[in-house]
Enzyme design. Sequence first.
Site, PDB file in Angstrom:
ATOM      1  N   ASP A  48      -8.188  -0.797 -10.860  1.00  8.80           N
ATOM      2  CA  ASP A  48      -8.970  -1.552  -9.515  1.00  8.80           C
ATOM      3  C   ASP A  48     -10.188  -0.725  -9.452  1.00  8.80           C
ATOM      4  OD1 ASP A  48      -9.645  -2.647  -7.215  1.00  8.80           O
ATOM      5  OD2 ASP A  48      -7.880  -2.307  -5.925  1.00  8.80           O
ATOM      6  N   GLU A  77      -1.269  -0.130  -9.090  1.00  6.29           N
ATOM      7  CA  GLU A  77      -2.738   0.038  -9.264  1.00  6.29           C
ATOM      8  C   GLU A  77      -3.090   1.523  -8.866  1.00  6.29           C
ATOM      9  OE1 GLU A  77      -4.896  -2.739  -6.704  1.00  6.29           O
ATOM     10  OE2 GLU A  77      -3.465  -4.313  -6.584  1.00  6.29           O
ATOM     11  N   LYS A 123       1.003  -1.185  -0.075  1.00  4.41           N
ATOM     12  CA  LYS A 123       0.048   0.038   0.057  1.00  4.41           C
ATOM     13  C   LYS A 123       0.815   1.313  -0.074  1.00  4.41           C
ATOM     14  CE  LYS A 123      -4.466  -1.180   0.386  1.00  4.41           C
ATOM     15  NZ  LYS A 123      -5.507  -0.830  -0.443  1.00  4.41           N
ATOM     16  N   ASP A 165       0.042  -0.509  -4.645  1.00  3.39           N
ATOM     17  CA  ASP A 165      -1.327  -0.183  -4.695  1.00  3.39           C
ATOM     18  C   ASP A 165      -1.592   1.403  -4.166  1.00  3.39           C
ATOM     19  OD1 ASP A 165      -4.123  -0.052  -4.723  1.00  3.39           O
ATOM     20  OD2 ASP A 165      -4.492  -1.400  -3.263  1.00  3.39           O
ATOM     21  N   LYS A 213     -12.393  -7.500  -7.869  1.00  2.00           N
ATOM     22  CA  LYS A 213     -12.916  -7.625  -6.757  1.00  2.00           C
ATOM     23  C   LYS A 213     -14.481  -8.169  -6.932  1.00  2.00           C
ATOM     24  CE  LYS A 213     -10.442  -4.202  -3.597  1.00  2.00           C
ATOM     25  NZ  LYS A 213      -9.426  -4.019  -4.689  1.00  2.00           N
TER      26      LYS A 213
END
Length: 352
Positions: free
Chosen positions: A240, A217, A163, A191, A262
């Site tokens: 994403d 991402e 992250k 991400d 997702k």
Amino acid sequence: MILSQLSLYRYQIPLDKLLPVGKQRIDNRQGLVLRASALTEQGEAVTAEVEIAPLSGQDVDEQPLRGFSQESLGQVIDQLMPLLDELIDKPVDELARFAQETQLPSLAFGLSLLHARLSGRLPAARRDARTIPLIYQAQDEAPQALDARIDALERSTHAVKVKVGQTSMEQEVAMIHRILARRPDLKLRLDANRCFPLEAAIDFLACLPLEAIEYIEEPCQDPGDNAALYQTLGVGFALDETLNNPGYQFTMASGLSALIIKPMILGSLADLQALAQEAHEAGVRVILSASLEASLGINALRDLSEALTPDEVPGLDTLSAFSADLLVSTGKNRCLTLENLICLKQVTGEAV
């Protein structure tokens, strides 16, 4: 195969540590468990449970979660409660039909998953199925704690998800160099959750060893800048949050390396399969990722990844923050059973 019993339960699981949702944080996870029994033509009973948990609600500051599920848990309950009465004593295939008709993606995914489970179309994954570890620096966490997590990674782990855009650029550049200093063999899936203006994204990535980055991402605040970032530095990007837009249609773009899907936010298995096929035909990787589901949902995503994207390792490493498992044990001290949940409704068919 006829649906003979349907039960709907609600759960809430406190988290042992805060989990990031974009730049926000949550301290608990809420959702539903839908359980169904069906009778085969031979009179045998088949039972399955699925988790339905839109990634919405409020963060720790009581602000609405932004950028993920568009529907609320209450909306799913309101639509699902009367639907149970419509489905009872109907063929199992009606689950798939309703999954395509509903406008609520989490409900569409749950119904289609339940259909796949009952009809035997989604086998269990291998017990040794891998997942991509998630790494982020918790608030006020000592660097030594990060070191310990890196050192605890299995030697067979060759990629991690990191992250970024959570703290200062200096801290995160230092964190990434610290990770690679301890495990120079790792590849990084960064991400960013659309945190960077284009120039900041260029500055950030320019401070990193680019050969260690698989992709980043949603790097740019304006997704239209992602291709420019690729043209400047040659770092591929993944989509994403973009996939969460209800009207999203796959379009190939320069530098697009992967779709991070997702399923709880995308919708039905049929829609997921169609999107994956489009991406694969364009040479774009498809990687399944969690929406912070509990263990029941994560187990289903592991099975789904094995069936749909067997050559990719999914991003499902979010259960460590959960204080309890849900129906499926991962070794936590407590695993909630149906008796521990709030039963919202149960309907039984005439044949039972």
